[in-house]
Design an enzyme around this catalytic site. Sequence first.
Site, PDB file in Angstrom:
ATOM      1  N   GLN A 244       0.842  -1.205   0.000  1.00 24.95           N
ATOM      2  CA  GLN A 244       0.000   0.000   0.000  1.00 24.95           C
ATOM      3  C   GLN A 244       0.870   1.245   0.000  1.00 24.95           C
ATOM      4  O   GLN A 244       0.388   2.346  -0.220  1.00 24.95           O
ATOM      5  CB  GLN A 244      -0.896   0.028   1.235  1.00 24.95           C
ATOM      6  CG  GLN A 244      -1.821  -1.154   1.380  1.00 24.95           C
ATOM      7  CD  GLN A 244      -2.554  -1.119   2.710  1.00 24.95           C
ATOM      8  OE1 GLN A 244      -3.497  -0.368   2.904  1.00 24.95           O
ATOM      9  NE2 GLN A 244      -2.105  -1.934   3.645  1.00 24.95           N
TER      10      GLN A 244
ATOM     11  N   ASP B  90       6.336   4.650  -0.839  1.00 30.20           N
ATOM     12  CA  ASP B  90       7.675   5.151  -0.472  1.00 30.20           C
ATOM     13  C   ASP B  90       8.830   4.536  -1.267  1.00 30.20           C
ATOM     14  O   ASP B  90       9.987   4.928  -1.075  1.00 30.20           O
ATOM     15  CB  ASP B  90       7.912   4.981   1.043  1.00 30.20           C
ATOM     16  CG  ASP B  90       7.820   3.519   1.511  1.00 30.20           C
ATOM     17  OD1 ASP B  90       7.380   3.303   2.655  1.00 30.20           O
ATOM     18  OD2 ASP B  90       8.183   2.600   0.735  1.00 30.20           O
TER      19      ASP B  90
ATOM     20  N   HIS C  40      -1.050   1.696  -4.531  1.00 33.82           N
ATOM     21  CA  HIS C  40      -1.408   3.114  -4.442  1.00 33.82           C
ATOM     22  C   HIS C  40      -0.420   4.015  -5.165  1.00 33.82           C
ATOM     23  O   HIS C  40      -0.407   5.228  -4.925  1.00 33.82           O
ATOM     24  CB  HIS C  40      -1.517   3.533  -2.974  1.00 33.82           C
ATOM     25  CG  HIS C  40      -2.564   2.770  -2.219  1.00 33.82           C
ATOM     26  ND1 HIS C  40      -2.446   2.480  -0.871  1.00 33.82           N
ATOM     27  CD2 HIS C  40      -3.717   2.201  -2.628  1.00 33.82           C
ATOM     28  CE1 HIS C  40      -3.504   1.798  -0.475  1.00 33.82           C
ATOM     29  NE2 HIS C  40      -4.292   1.594  -1.517  1.00 33.82           N
TER      30      HIS C  40
ATOM     31  N   CYS D 143       3.990  20.309 -16.727  1.00 31.86           N
ATOM     32  CA  CYS D 143       4.354  19.267 -17.685  1.00 31.86           C
ATOM     33  C   CYS D 143       5.276  19.835 -18.772  1.00 31.86           C
ATOM     34  O   CYS D 143       4.981  20.895 -19.349  1.00 31.86           O
ATOM     35  CB  CYS D 143       3.061  18.738 -18.311  1.00 31.86           C
ATOM     36  SG  CYS D 143       3.298  17.582 -19.666  1.00 31.86           S
TER      37      CYS D 143
ATOM     38  N   CYS E 289       3.037  19.616 -22.247  1.00 34.17           N
ATOM     39  CA  CYS E 289       1.861  20.452 -22.539  1.00 34.17           C
ATOM     40  C   CYS E 289       1.699  21.630 -21.581  1.00 34.17           C
ATOM     41  O   CYS E 289       0.775  22.426 -21.712  1.00 34.17           O
ATOM     42  CB  CYS E 289       0.583  19.597 -22.519  1.00 34.17           C
ATOM     43  SG  CYS E 289       0.040  19.164 -20.853  1.00 34.17           S
TER      44      CYS E 289
ATOM     45  N   GLY F 187       2.354  -4.734   9.021  1.00 28.90           N
ATOM     46  CA  GLY F 187       2.355  -3.302   9.291  1.00 28.90           C
ATOM     47  C   GLY F 187       1.245  -2.529   8.619  1.00 28.90           C
ATOM     48  O   GLY F 187       1.467  -1.454   8.066  1.00 28.90           O
TER      49      GLY F 187
ATOM     50  N   SER G 148      -2.918  -1.233   9.355  1.00 29.03           N
ATOM     51  CA  SER G 148      -4.025  -1.156  10.320  1.00 29.03           C
ATOM     52  C   SER G 148      -5.297  -1.763   9.735  1.00 29.03           C
ATOM     53  O   SER G 148      -6.326  -1.822  10.408  1.00 29.03           O
ATOM     54  CB  SER G 148      -4.286   0.312  10.693  1.00 29.03           C
ATOM     55  OG  SER G 148      -4.588   1.042   9.511  1.00 29.03           O
TER      56      SER G 148
ATOM     57  N   GLU H  12       0.561  -4.049  17.118  1.00 29.38           N
ATOM     58  CA  GLU H  12      -0.632  -4.212  17.963  1.00 29.38           C
ATOM     59  C   GLU H  12      -1.720  -4.939  17.189  1.00 29.38           C
ATOM     60  O   GLU H  12      -1.647  -5.051  15.965  1.00 29.38           O
ATOM     61  CB  GLU H  12      -1.123  -2.815  18.387  1.00 29.38           C
ATOM     62  CG  GLU H  12      -1.463  -1.919  17.207  1.00 29.38           C
ATOM     63  CD  GLU H  12      -1.573  -0.443  17.592  1.00 29.38           C
ATOM     64  OE1 GLU H  12      -1.038  -0.053  18.641  1.00 29.38           O
ATOM     65  OE2 GLU H  12      -2.170   0.299  16.803  1.00 29.38           O
TER      66      GLU H  12
ATOM     67  N   ALA I 147       8.244  -5.204  12.804  1.00 26.43           N
ATOM     68  CA  ALA I 147       8.521  -5.929  11.561  1.00 26.43           C
ATOM     69  C   ALA I 147      10.023  -6.101  11.358  1.00 26.43           C
ATOM     70  O   ALA I 147      10.489  -7.166  10.915  1.00 26.43           O
ATOM     71  CB  ALA I 147       7.916  -5.155  10.392  1.00 26.43           C
TER      72      ALA I 147
END
Length: 245
Positions: free
Chosen positions: A104, A107, A122, A150, A153, A190, A192, A218, A234
């Site tokens: 997800q 990075d 994503h 851009c 354009c 990792g 939620s 958790e 992790a």
Amino acid sequence: MDAEVQDIERACQWLATTEQLTVLTGAGVSAESGVPTFRGKDGLWRGFRATDLATPEAFARDPKQVWAFYNWRRQLLASLKPNPAHEALVRLEAKLPQFILVTQNIDDLHRRAGTRKLIELHGNIWMVRCTGCQTVSRNEDVWLPELPSCDDCGALLRPHVVWFGEQLQPAILKSAVVASRTCQTMLVIGTSAIVQPAASLAIEAKAQGARVIEVNLEPTVHSHHLDLVLQGKAGVLLPQLLEGW
Ligand code: BV8
Ligand code: ZN
């Protein structure tokens, strides 16, 4: 309390006997690299939550503010590197006959660590898309201009990421669903398990009979559905899962 030894041993046995492993990661896998998570206490930027800024409405209302947010994340990420969790996943990919990592995160740390079979649900913070001609290109400048335009354009560029309220690219989502429906084991690390449709991938895996292991600091809303929950960092647990077989 941290994961029990026998739980880690059981997870190692499952991984060692898996033909196809699908891994699903969220912001928590990058936390030990220094990347703020979305919902953690460090998840604020100038008092804003990412969920307030990662929307097409925020970009339409104030593109300079949204670009300031992404520039802040770009300059932060440029100084950070993959952590032992990312590195353990690269070793895991090498050990298993079939391996797919669905993230997800935007990075780029899995790719920088060396993960090859990667699905970025994503998008990626180092990719930009023209709001005019829709050209997508990689741009690794740490700071883009306040309103980057851009080259082709002249229209305004945006981050090539999926914002809240935007659809995921159908082909990308489909490949992630197939990876969830065909694996024998899924490792969920990792996250939620709040953001959809990513969170439903673990349910897809469970529904087709996969063994689903959760690695998280958790418990999450999914924990009680899953086969094994390893509580801890992790960056500590994933290397242990590698050592175990
Ligand atoms: C969609 C890119 C449908 C941007 C991200 C109203 C209208 C429209 C849609 C919705 C709506 N209401 C709800 C929705 C669905 C919405 C959604 O899920 N909202 C949530 C907030 C309820 N989803 C969407 O909008 C998606 N699109 O549904 O389209 C549609 C259909 C038709 C027409 C239009 C639309 C798009 C969602 C994608 C959003 N973009 N990222 C950017 O990054 O800037 S999502 C964003 O959240 C990140 O990618 C992040 O990875 C992701 C999920 O969060 P987590 O990764 O889980 O991170 P979090 O901080 O929450 O948790 C971290 C976890 O790690 C914690 O559990 C913590 O305990 C743990 N942890 C911390 N440290 C460690 C650790 N674990 C182990 N070790 C550690 N060291
Ligand atoms: Zn253009």
